[in-house]
Design a protein around this motif. Structure first.
Motif, mmCIF file in Angstrom:
data_model
loop_
_atom_site.group_PDB
_atom_site.id
_atom_site.type_symbol
_atom_site.label_atom_id
_atom_site.label_comp_id
_atom_site.label_asym_id
_atom_site.label_seq_id
_atom_site.Cartn_x
_atom_site.Cartn_y
_atom_site.Cartn_z
ATOM 1 N N PRO A 46 -0.926 -8.828 -2.960
ATOM 2 C CA PRO A 46 0.394 -9.156 -3.468
ATOM 3 C C PRO A 46 0.990 -10.398 -2.808
ATOM 4 O O PRO A 46 0.390 -10.987 -1.921
ATOM 5 C CB PRO A 46 1.211 -7.913 -3.151
ATOM 6 N N PRO A 50 8.141 -10.445 -2.374
ATOM 7 C CA PRO A 50 8.135 -9.203 -3.155
ATOM 8 C C PRO A 50 9.273 -9.174 -4.172
ATOM 9 O O PRO A 50 10.179 -10.005 -4.135
ATOM 10 C CB PRO A 50 8.325 -8.130 -2.083
ATOM 11 N N SER A 62 4.088 -6.707 6.811
ATOM 12 C CA SER A 62 3.100 -5.989 6.013
ATOM 13 C C SER A 62 1.754 -5.885 6.738
ATOM 14 O O SER A 62 1.278 -6.860 7.319
ATOM 15 C CB SER A 62 2.904 -6.688 4.673
ATOM 16 N N PHE A 104 -3.464 -1.434 -6.295
ATOM 17 C CA PHE A 104 -2.075 -1.877 -6.421
ATOM 18 C C PHE A 104 -1.502 -1.512 -7.787
ATOM 19 O O PHE A 104 -0.302 -1.312 -7.931
ATOM 20 C CB PHE A 104 -1.957 -3.375 -6.154
ATOM 21 N N SER A 109 1.283 -0.961 -2.153
ATOM 22 C CA SER A 109 2.164 -2.130 -2.120
ATOM 23 C C SER A 109 2.367 -2.636 -0.699
ATOM 24 O O SER A 109 1.658 -2.239 0.225
ATOM 25 C CB SER A 109 3.519 -1.768 -2.732
ATOM 26 N N HIS A 110 3.371 -3.503 -0.550
ATOM 27 C CA HIS A 110 3.730 -4.066 0.752
ATOM 28 C C HIS A 110 3.934 -2.970 1.790
ATOM 29 O O HIS A 110 3.641 -3.141 2.953
ATOM 30 C CB HIS A 110 5.035 -4.869 0.646
ATOM 31 N N PRO A 130 2.734 0.566 -10.762
ATOM 32 C CA PRO A 130 2.810 -0.598 -9.882
ATOM 33 C C PRO A 130 4.201 -0.767 -9.270
ATOM 34 O O PRO A 130 5.206 -0.492 -9.917
ATOM 35 C CB PRO A 130 2.480 -1.765 -10.812
ATOM 36 N N LEU A 131 4.222 -1.212 -8.009
ATOM 37 C CA LEU A 131 5.478 -1.422 -7.298
ATOM 38 C C LEU A 131 5.719 -2.891 -6.970
ATOM 39 O O LEU A 131 6.704 -3.211 -6.304
ATOM 40 C CB LEU A 131 5.489 -0.602 -5.999
ATOM 41 N N GLU A 132 4.806 -3.760 -7.383
ATOM 42 C CA GLU A 132 4.973 -5.187 -7.118
ATOM 43 C C GLU A 132 4.192 -5.990 -8.160
ATOM 44 O O GLU A 132 3.505 -5.427 -8.996
ATOM 45 C CB GLU A 132 4.581 -5.544 -5.679
ATOM 46 N N GLY A 135 0.140 -5.695 -8.709
ATOM 47 C CA GLY A 135 -0.223 -4.447 -9.374
ATOM 48 C C GLY A 135 0.149 -4.460 -10.838
ATOM 49 O O GLY A 135 -0.613 -4.003 -11.692
#
Length: 165
Positions: A46, A50, A62, A104, A109-110, A130-132, A135
């Motif tokens: 990622p 973010p 991270s 991802f 994620s981070h 996905p959170l970012e 992903g």
């Protein structure tokens, strides 16, 4: 021969090609001469940048490597390149494209502690979460392949499929 130890007895017929996935002309030319397609090219995210709700300290601290490109640009390049390659492959009658997705896409994620799958081990039935940006770009790639399989038309082209059917 190091190449033979990786690719086996067919090593002389395997060609690695470094190209810009967003170069439509190059992708169509390569797909026209290829016997098969393995797509592992991407900005491997990622991003250090973010999405807005992610606390900046998570990116700064991270435990995973982060790309310097902004998240929106990472997503744009990854999705555009994947879409071009999938369309080039489908247009040239390739029945399969091996596409490397990512954990991802499932929510890693981070902040690894944010990864909370509904169950383990993950399987094909587990939905994406996905959170970012990275992903999400992988989910978009999977969905783009699925869209090609749903598109009406000449079934003999058998476009790339998201999952084995």
């Amino acid at each position: 021969d190091p190449q033979a130890s990786i690719w086996g007895p067919s090593s002389s017929s395997v060609e690695f090609v470094k190209a810009d996935l967003c170069d439509s002309d190059a992708m169509y030319k390569l797909a026209a001469k290829a016997k098969s397609v393995i797509h592992v090219g991407a900005i491997p995210g990622p991003s250090q940048h973010p999405p807005p709700r992610v606390p900046p300290e998570l990116a700064r601290n991270s435990p995973i490597g982060l790309e310097s490109v902004k998240g929106i640009e990472l997503m744009n390049q990854n999705l555009t390149g994947t879409a071009i390659l999938f369309e080039a492959a489908a247009s040239n009658g390739h029945s399969r494209v091996v596409f490397s997705s990512s954990l991802f896409a499932m929510g890693y994620s981070h902040d690894p502690s944010a990864f909370r799958p509904r169950y383990l081990p993950l399987d094909e039935e587990h939905g994406a979460y996905p959170l970012e940006h990275y992903g999400l770009s992988k989910v978009f790639g999977e969905e783009f392949a699925a869209m090609l399989t749903r598109a009406p038309g000449d079934a003999s082209l058998d476009p790339p499929s998201k999952r084995p059917r």
